[in-house]
Motif scaffolding. Structure first.
Motif, mmCIF file in Angstrom:
data_model
loop_
_atom_site.group_PDB
_atom_site.id
_atom_site.type_symbol
_atom_site.label_atom_id
_atom_site.label_comp_id
_atom_site.label_asym_id
_atom_site.label_seq_id
_atom_site.Cartn_x
_atom_site.Cartn_y
_atom_site.Cartn_z
ATOM 1 N N GLU A 99 0.834 -1.207 0.000
ATOM 2 C CA GLU A 99 0.000 0.000 0.000
ATOM 3 C C GLU A 99 0.866 1.253 0.000
ATOM 4 N N TRP A 100 1.813 1.342 0.919
ATOM 5 C CA TRP A 100 2.631 2.565 0.959
ATOM 6 C C TRP A 100 3.621 2.604 -0.198
ATOM 7 N N GLN A 101 4.118 1.449 -0.625
ATOM 8 C CA GLN A 101 5.042 1.439 -1.761
ATOM 9 C C GLN A 101 4.348 1.933 -3.033
ATOM 10 N N THR A 102 3.119 1.466 -3.249
ATOM 11 C CA THR A 102 2.358 1.918 -4.418
ATOM 12 C C THR A 102 2.069 3.407 -4.330
ATOM 13 N N TRP A 103 1.723 3.869 -3.139
ATOM 14 C CA TRP A 103 1.417 5.295 -2.943
ATOM 15 C C TRP A 103 2.635 6.154 -3.291
ATOM 16 N N ILE A 104 3.807 5.750 -2.852
ATOM 17 C CA ILE A 104 5.024 6.498 -3.184
ATOM 18 C C ILE A 104 5.251 6.502 -4.694
ATOM 19 N N LYS A 105 5.082 5.357 -5.338
ATOM 20 C CA LYS A 105 5.346 5.240 -6.771
ATOM 21 C C LYS A 105 4.325 6.004 -7.613
ATOM 22 N N GLU A 106 3.177 6.335 -7.022
ATOM 23 C CA GLU A 106 2.152 7.062 -7.772
ATOM 24 C C GLU A 106 2.500 8.535 -7.975
ATOM 25 N N GLY A 107 3.675 8.940 -7.549
ATOM 26 C CA GLY A 107 4.096 10.321 -7.777
ATOM 27 C C GLY A 107 4.372 11.105 -6.508
ATOM 28 N N HIS A 108 4.386 10.426 -5.367
ATOM 29 C CA HIS A 108 4.702 11.107 -4.110
ATOM 30 C C HIS A 108 6.211 11.005 -3.883
ATOM 31 N N ASP A 109 6.934 11.824 -4.628
ATOM 32 C CA ASP A 109 8.390 11.763 -4.627
ATOM 33 C C ASP A 109 9.013 13.088 -4.202
ATOM 34 N N PHE A 110 8.282 13.831 -3.378
ATOM 35 C CA PHE A 110 8.797 15.073 -2.808
ATOM 36 C C PHE A 110 8.493 15.046 -1.316
ATOM 37 N N GLY A 111 9.523 15.297 -0.512
ATOM 38 C CA GLY A 111 9.312 15.236 0.927
ATOM 39 C C GLY A 111 10.190 16.228 1.653
ATOM 40 N N GLN A 112 10.303 16.026 2.957
ATOM 41 C CA GLN A 112 11.141 16.887 3.787
ATOM 42 C C GLN A 112 12.183 16.024 4.498
ATOM 43 N N LEU A 113 13.435 16.348 4.251
ATOM 44 C CA LEU A 113 14.535 15.661 4.903
ATOM 45 C C LEU A 113 14.757 16.322 6.261
ATOM 46 N N VAL A 114 14.628 15.545 7.318
ATOM 47 C CA VAL A 114 14.738 16.063 8.688
ATOM 48 C C VAL A 114 16.046 15.561 9.291
ATOM 49 N N VAL A 115 16.874 16.489 9.696
ATOM 50 C CA VAL A 115 18.225 16.185 10.171
ATOM 51 C C VAL A 115 18.384 16.697 11.597
ATOM 52 N N ASN A 116 18.985 15.882 12.463
ATOM 53 C CA ASN A 116 19.262 16.332 13.825
ATOM 54 C C ASN A 116 20.180 17.545 13.789
ATOM 55 N N GLY A 117 19.839 18.547 14.571
ATOM 56 C CA GLY A 117 20.643 19.760 14.575
ATOM 57 C C GLY A 117 21.980 19.564 15.261
ATOM 58 N N LEU A 118 22.904 20.453 14.974
ATOM 59 C CA LEU A 118 24.160 20.473 15.706
ATOM 60 C C LEU A 118 23.883 20.811 17.173
ATOM 61 N N PRO A 119 24.777 20.463 18.079
ATOM 62 C CA PRO A 119 24.532 20.747 19.496
ATOM 63 C C PRO A 119 24.082 22.183 19.734
ATOM 64 N N GLY A 120 22.973 22.308 20.448
ATOM 65 C CA GLY A 120 22.422 23.622 20.741
ATOM 66 C C GLY A 120 21.583 24.233 19.648
ATOM 67 N N ARG A 121 21.404 23.492 18.544
ATOM 68 C CA ARG A 121 20.638 24.006 17.416
ATOM 69 C C ARG A 121 19.414 23.125 17.184
ATOM 70 N N PRO A 122 18.329 23.700 16.650
ATOM 71 C CA PRO A 122 17.140 22.895 16.372
ATOM 72 C C PRO A 122 17.371 21.981 15.171
ATOM 73 N N PRO A 123 16.485 21.000 14.958
ATOM 74 C CA PRO A 123 16.590 20.154 13.766
ATOM 75 C C PRO A 123 16.498 20.992 12.490
ATOM 76 N N ALA A 124 17.141 20.517 11.449
ATOM 77 C CA ALA A 124 17.064 21.172 10.144
ATOM 78 C C ALA A 124 16.091 20.397 9.270
ATOM 79 N N VAL A 125 15.301 21.115 8.474
ATOM 80 C CA VAL A 125 14.310 20.509 7.591
ATOM 81 C C VAL A 125 14.542 21.030 6.183
ATOM 82 N N VAL A 126 14.747 20.105 5.238
ATOM 83 C CA VAL A 126 15.076 20.479 3.863
ATOM 84 C C VAL A 126 14.052 19.890 2.902
#
Length: 218
Positions: free
Chosen positions: A14-41
């Protein structure tokens, strides 16, 4: 992401098909450096077997955070709509006492990120991405020693995201009676605003597969 039993993916397909249907844009969430909030790209991505491929501009400040901690999440959301309270009111209460909610599909990939800096490996990554996004091949060859991409490769870095966990959620009131879900899908189709149509389609697909929802015995 909190997932109620009735919101869980029915299977991996179900989720694999949903991704392949064109849901190929997302947000990359990265742990922030010490003392910094997470980064979202925000970024496009492509599949690479069970894993994912991404490329970002070299000046992007997110690289230092990835080098510090390569454990990242790629979050994809789609087929969402706001459901007004009156649509969810049961027959025994006034319509305005209905409680609104949000419908949506979401897939979160927990990954270990490997940075790609080798020019040939970056060229291969771009070729894979262009094969997905421009399957007609209407682009110049991606070669390290040919323009235009050869001179541009130094300006990007690639990411190979090794997927270690997938969490999928399809929140469409599947715990409610089939008649209620069918009626909401009809209302979404009639309203036809923003992502109402794909949301209605997703709800109807779930309804067709699930029917009346029954909890799994423990």
């Amino acid at each position: 992401m909190f997932v109620q039993p009735w919101d869980a993916a029915l299977d991996e397909a179900e989720w694999q098909t949903w991704i392949k249907e064109g849901h190929d844009f997302g947000q990359l969430v990265v742990n922030g450096l010490p003392g910094r909030p997470p980064a979202v790209v925000p970024t496009h991505f492509t599949g690479h077997g069970p894993d994912l491929l991404v490329h970002l501009a070299r000046p992007n400040p997110v690289w230092a955070a990835i080098e510090h901690d390569p454990n990242v999440v790629l979050s994809v959301i789609g087929d969402y709509a706001f459901i007004p309270g009156p649509w969810r009111a049961t027959p025994d209460i006034p319509a305005h006492d209905g409680v609104p909610t949000s419908y949506y599909a979401a897939v979160q990939f927990t990954c270990h990120a490997e940075i790609i800096d080798d020019p040939q490996a970056k060229a291969d990554l771009l070729r894979r991405q262009l094969a997905h996004f421009q399957p007609d091949g209407d682009h110049a060859p991606v070669e390290v020693d040919q323009p235009p991409y050869g001179r541009l490769l130094s300006g990007i870095r690639g990411l190979h995201l090794e997927v270690t966990e997938v969490l999928a959620k399809f929140k469409y009131d599947d715990h409610k009676p089939a008649e209620h879900r069918a009626a909401v899908a009809d209302r979404l189709t009639a309203r036809a605003r923003d992502l109402d149509i794909p949301t209605a389609r997703r709800q109807q697909q779930r309804l067709d597969r699930i029917g009346p929802w029954k909890p799994t015995p423990r």
